[in-house]
Design a protein around this motif. Sequence first.
Motif, PDB file in Angstrom:
ATOM      1  N   ILE A   1       0.834  -1.210   0.000  1.00 39.10           N
ATOM      2  CA  ILE A   1       0.000   0.000   0.000  1.00 39.10           C
ATOM      3  C   ILE A   1       0.867   1.258   0.000  1.00 39.10           C
TER       4      ILE A   1
ATOM      5  N   GLY B   1       2.771   5.637  -2.510  1.00 36.62           N
ATOM      6  CA  GLY B   1       1.424   5.084  -2.416  1.00 36.62           C
ATOM      7  C   GLY B   1       0.323   6.122  -2.567  1.00 36.62           C
TER       8      GLY B   1
ATOM      9  N   TRP C   1      -2.274   5.410  -5.503  1.00 40.06           N
ATOM     10  CA  TRP C   1      -3.662   5.065  -5.164  1.00 40.06           C
ATOM     11  C   TRP C   1      -4.629   6.193  -5.490  1.00 40.06           C
ATOM     12  N   SER C   2      -4.178   7.450  -5.376  1.00 39.51           N
ATOM     13  CA  SER C   2      -5.071   8.549  -5.783  1.00 39.51           C
ATOM     14  C   SER C   2      -5.260   8.547  -7.297  1.00 39.51           C
TER      15      SER C   2
ATOM     16  N   TYR D   1      -5.248   5.815  -9.203  1.00 39.57           N
ATOM     17  CA  TYR D   1      -6.202   4.729  -9.444  1.00 39.57           C
ATOM     18  C   TYR D   1      -7.618   5.155  -9.048  1.00 39.57           C
ATOM     19  N   GLY D   2      -7.743   5.840  -7.928  1.00 39.93           N
ATOM     20  CA  GLY D   2      -9.055   6.300  -7.474  1.00 39.93           C
ATOM     21  C   GLY D   2      -9.678   7.292  -8.430  1.00 39.93           C
TER      22      GLY D   2
END
Length: 64
Positions: free
Chosen positions: A10, A16, A20-21, A23-24
């Motif tokens: 993660i 990360g 991840w932002s 991907y979001g």
Amino acid sequence: MSFDSVASFIAMGGHGLYVWSAYGLGLVVLLANLCAPYITRRRFFAIEGERARRGAVDADEVKS
């Protein structure tokens, strides 16, 4: 690339938050592209249905 634990997966080596932002945000855009036509279609048919009902009422008033 292998990770020792889920937490390190993660964290992505300190990147990360960016990963991840991204991907979001991509998921949000994809969902918006899937939902927007459905919402637009419902709104269009609601407006046209109301317009048809008003036209039928106006036609009945003209006949009377």
